[in-house]
Design a protein around this motif. Structure first.
Motif, PDB file in Angstrom:
ATOM      1  N   VAL A 240      43.347  46.255  17.466  1.00 44.26           N
ATOM      2  CA  VAL A 240      43.510  47.402  16.387  1.00 44.26           C
ATOM      3  C   VAL A 240      42.616  46.867  15.201  1.00 44.26           C
ATOM      4  CG1 VAL A 240      44.993  47.975  14.583  1.00 44.26           C
ATOM      5  CG2 VAL A 240      46.058  47.615  16.771  1.00 44.26           C
ATOM      6  N   LEU A 241      41.696  48.005  14.963  1.00 43.79           N
ATOM      7  CA  LEU A 241      40.482  47.667  13.835  1.00 43.79           C
ATOM      8  C   LEU A 241      41.018  48.541  12.749  1.00 43.79           C
ATOM      9  CD1 LEU A 241      37.509  47.516  16.381  1.00 43.79           C
ATOM     10  CD2 LEU A 241      38.845  45.629  15.312  1.00 43.79           C
ATOM     11  N   GLY A 242      40.283  48.275  11.385  1.00 40.90           N
ATOM     12  CA  GLY A 242      40.685  48.941  10.475  1.00 40.90           C
ATOM     13  C   GLY A 242      40.889  48.475   8.997  1.00 40.90           C
ATOM     14  N   PRO A 243      41.172  49.177   8.171  1.00 41.32           N
ATOM     15  CA  PRO A 243      41.590  48.445   6.815  1.00 41.32           C
ATOM     16  C   PRO A 243      43.001  48.067   6.810  1.00 41.32           C
ATOM     17  CG  PRO A 243      41.274  50.984   6.568  1.00 41.32           C
ATOM     18  CD  PRO A 243      40.779  50.554   7.896  1.00 41.32           C
ATOM     19  N   ASP A 244      44.041  48.748   7.598  1.00 42.69           N
ATOM     20  CA  ASP A 244      45.187  48.096   7.579  1.00 42.69           C
ATOM     21  C   ASP A 244      45.787  47.798   9.095  1.00 42.69           C
ATOM     22  OD1 ASP A 244      45.707  49.189   4.861  1.00 42.69           O
ATOM     23  OD2 ASP A 244      45.681  51.230   5.541  1.00 42.69           O
TER      24      ASP A 244
ATOM     25  N   THR B 193      46.190  53.382   7.548  1.00 44.22           N
ATOM     26  CA  THR B 193      45.358  53.843   8.588  1.00 44.22           C
ATOM     27  C   THR B 193      44.727  52.791   9.505  1.00 44.22           C
ATOM     28  OG1 THR B 193      43.531  54.425   7.022  1.00 44.22           O
ATOM     29  CG2 THR B 193      45.044  55.966   7.495  1.00 44.22           C
ATOM     30  N   ALA B 194      44.485  52.957  10.594  1.00 45.98           N
ATOM     31  CA  ALA B 194      43.856  52.124  11.381  1.00 45.98           C
ATOM     32  C   ALA B 194      43.394  52.752  12.801  1.00 45.98           C
ATOM     33  CB  ALA B 194      44.536  50.620  11.887  1.00 45.98           C
ATOM     34  N   THR B 195      42.437  51.961  13.634  1.00 44.10           N
ATOM     35  CA  THR B 195      42.172  52.499  14.817  1.00 44.10           C
ATOM     36  C   THR B 195      42.613  51.392  16.188  1.00 44.10           C
ATOM     37  OG1 THR B 195      40.418  53.545  13.994  1.00 44.10           O
ATOM     38  CG2 THR B 195      40.280  53.178  16.488  1.00 44.10           C
ATOM     39  N   LEU B 196      43.387  51.924  17.106  1.00 43.32           N
ATOM     40  CA  LEU B 196      43.867  51.405  18.315  1.00 43.32           C
ATOM     41  C   LEU B 196      42.638  51.352  19.232  1.00 43.32           C
ATOM     42  CD1 LEU B 196      45.835  49.799  19.993  1.00 43.32           C
ATOM     43  CD2 LEU B 196      46.561  52.108  20.677  1.00 43.32           C
ATOM     44  N   VAL B 197      42.100  50.389  19.763  1.00 39.68           N
ATOM     45  CA  VAL B 197      40.888  50.478  20.867  1.00 39.68           C
ATOM     46  C   VAL B 197      41.258  49.837  21.925  1.00 39.68           C
ATOM     47  CG1 VAL B 197      38.433  49.620  20.661  1.00 39.68           C
ATOM     48  CG2 VAL B 197      39.510  50.164  18.670  1.00 39.68           C
TER      49      VAL B 197
ATOM     50  N   ILE C  52      42.306  55.605  19.459  1.00 38.82           N
ATOM     51  CA  ILE C  52      43.389  56.374  18.949  1.00 38.82           C
ATOM     52  C   ILE C  52      43.522  56.167  17.372  1.00 38.82           C
ATOM     53  CG2 ILE C  52      46.048  56.737  19.195  1.00 38.82           C
ATOM     54  CD1 ILE C  52      45.848  55.850  21.916  1.00 38.82           C
ATOM     55  N   ASP C  53      43.550  57.365  16.571  1.00 36.40           N
ATOM     56  CA  ASP C  53      43.945  57.177  15.137  1.00 36.40           C
ATOM     57  C   ASP C  53      45.405  56.821  15.036  1.00 36.40           C
ATOM     58  OD1 ASP C  53      41.046  57.887  14.514  1.00 36.40           O
ATOM     59  OD2 ASP C  53      41.740  59.692  14.836  1.00 36.40           O
ATOM     60  N   LEU C  54      45.704  55.757  14.327  1.00 40.88           N
ATOM     61  CA  LEU C  54      46.889  55.199  13.776  1.00 40.88           C
ATOM     62  C   LEU C  54      47.128  55.620  12.500  1.00 40.88           C
ATOM     63  CD1 LEU C  54      46.908  51.795  15.436  1.00 40.88           C
ATOM     64  CD2 LEU C  54      47.841  53.716  16.187  1.00 40.88           C
ATOM     65  N   LYS C  55      48.167  56.331  12.037  1.00 43.84           N
ATOM     66  CA  LYS C  55      48.551  56.650  10.791  1.00 43.84           C
ATOM     67  C   LYS C  55      49.911  56.538  10.584  1.00 43.84           C
ATOM     68  CE  LYS C  55      45.251  60.366  10.450  1.00 43.84           C
ATOM     69  NZ  LYS C  55      44.888  61.887  10.168  1.00 43.84           N
ATOM     70  N   GLY C  56      50.216  55.593   9.422  1.00 42.16           N
ATOM     71  CA  GLY C  56      51.551  55.305   9.078  1.00 42.16           C
ATOM     72  C   GLY C  56      51.874  55.535   7.657  1.00 42.16           C
ATOM     73  N   ASP C  57      53.036  56.032   7.281  1.00 39.05           N
ATOM     74  CA  ASP C  57      53.712  56.433   6.064  1.00 39.05           C
ATOM     75  C   ASP C  57      54.566  55.341   5.515  1.00 39.05           C
ATOM     76  OD1 ASP C  57      54.871  57.532   3.645  1.00 39.05           O
ATOM     77  OD2 ASP C  57      54.234  59.688   4.247  1.00 39.05           O
ATOM     78  N   GLY C  58      54.250  54.765   4.437  1.00 45.37           N
ATOM     79  CA  GLY C  58      55.296  53.604   3.890  1.00 45.37           C
ATOM     80  C   GLY C  58      56.493  54.031   2.979  1.00 45.37           C
ATOM     81  N   ASN C  59      56.564  55.534   2.968  1.00 46.22           N
ATOM     82  CA  ASN C  59      57.592  56.009   2.344  1.00 46.22           C
ATOM     83  C   ASN C  59      58.623  56.605   3.100  1.00 46.22           C
ATOM     84  OD1 ASN C  59      56.053  55.790  -0.108  1.00 46.22           O
ATOM     85  ND2 ASN C  59      55.147  57.660   0.379  1.00 46.22           N
TER      86      ASN C  59
END
Length: 366
Positions: free
Chosen positions: A189-193, A230-234, A246-253
């Motif tokens: 998993v890569l990306g800021p989060d 947000t992050a990217t699954l490689v 694969i784009d990963l998007k998570g909502d903390g709310n």
């Protein structure tokens, strides 16, 4: 030289050692040509790659680590070679060989190389030679046999994975779709989060034939204070070209992100003809109502008004219908001539969900 092994009444024959070719690209994808299981005069040459590098390499195996720069950052790809013989690495560019232990070699690529060929040395060399591992720079890599397994291919779904505090909405499915076996070499998993998304799976090192699948789940930890992560699954595999992403998007709310609501557009209408001529007991043609806007057109009602309205009777199924762009409905008009044999004039009124007045068609009958 060949190796023949037998158990009971079964025997197996495979050819002796062949060179193994490693190729890699700027995205970090490493591909291994020829089979992962090759019998040598001293045993089976078996390749495997893992996300987690083992701390201790078994005595009967060799750990090969290929280190090369990806977007300016050094990355390691490691392979366990079930082989206990001296090896030589041919590199089509600059490289630096670092021996970490008796049975682990790190080959750091320092130039614009794109491939490495691993071969057994013909002899052990003198005692003061380069040791168990050696490397040479070549203009062209030695030829190796093509992979007899056929071309592999991959299909990964979904392309975007949505997650909330309750977890991710579904698992990731990896399917083999080519003629040859698909090998998943590693997952990251890569990306800021990236640290908020943790994959869990048993796909590493598996060979998937056409139609075979493996699943991957992702655990999500919402960021402190809420917000979107947000992050990217490689998914690295044995294919030419870049890894699958694969784009990963998570909502903390606690809410799963959903697509933005698209406001409906404005409806539009076109009615033909503008004047309908009738004679005897019939009119020349039906009236066509067509939707021309970006929003749905709704016909609310139809009526006939005017001095000769009693001579015209509309017949249709347009009432209450919603017509999308370019969709049509038809309206027929029955005509009864006036008793005095004169001319009848009236207006067909079509009420709809447009701003402004209704649409009108002139009716003339004789």
């Amino acid at each position: 030289m060949a190796v023949v092994s037998a158990t009971g009444f079964q025997c197996e024959y495979k050819p002796t050692a062949l060179p193994i070719k490693f190729t890699f690209d700027e995205n970090g994808n490493v591909d291994v040509s020829v089979s992962h299981d090759i019998v040598t005069p001293i045993g089976v040459f078996e390749l495997s790659q893992s996300v987690t590098r083992p701390r201790n390499v078994p005595p009967g195996q060799t750990m090969l680590i290929i280190r090369h720069a990806i977007a300016g950052v050094l990355k390691d790809s490691w392979f366990q070679l079930r082989l206990a013989k001296d090896l030589v690495f041919s590199v089509d560019g600059g490289s630096r060989l670092v021996e970490q232990s008796d049975n682990a070699a790190t080959l750091e690529v320092t130039g614009p190389a794109t491939g490495v060929v691993v071969q057994e040395t013909e002899d052990d060399g003198p005692d003061d030679g380069p040791g168990r591992f050696s490397t040479e720079q070549v203009d062209a890599l030695p030829e190796v046999p093509d992979d007899a397994d056929g071309a592999a291919d991959i299909d990964v779904t979904p392309s975007t994975l949505l997650c909330s505090a309750d977890g991710c909405e579904e698992s990731v499915t990896i399917s083999g779709t080519g003629d040859g076996p698909l090998r998943v070499t590693s997952v990251e998993v890569l990306g800021p989060d990236a640290d908020l998304f943790v994959p869990s799976h048993d796909c590493d090192g598996r060979e998937l034939s056409a139609g075979e699948q493996c699943s991957l789940t992702v655990d999500f930890t919402p960021p402190e204070g809420g917000g979107v992560a947000t992050a990217t699954l490689v998914i690295h595999q044995n294919l030419a070209g870049p890894a699958s992403e694969i784009d990963l998007k998570g909502d903390g709310n606690g809410l799963v992100p959903t697509p933005e609501t698209v406001e409906p557009g404005e409806p539009g209408i076109a009615v033909t003809p503008s004047t309908l001529l009738c004679a005897g007991d019939r009119c020349a043609e039906p009236v066509t109502i067509r939707s021309t806007g970006t929003g749905p057109l709704k016909v609310t009602s139809v009526e006939v008004v005017g001095p000769g309205a009693g001579s015209f009777v509309p017949s249709h199924d347009c009432d209450g219908r919603e017509l999308s762009a370019d969709e049509e409905c038809s309206l027929a008009v029955d005509f009864t001539p006036p008793e005095d044999g004169g001319v009848a004039d009236a207006t067909l009124v079509i009420h709809q969900n447009l701003a402004g007045p209704p649409t009108e068609v002139a009716l003339q009958g004789s």
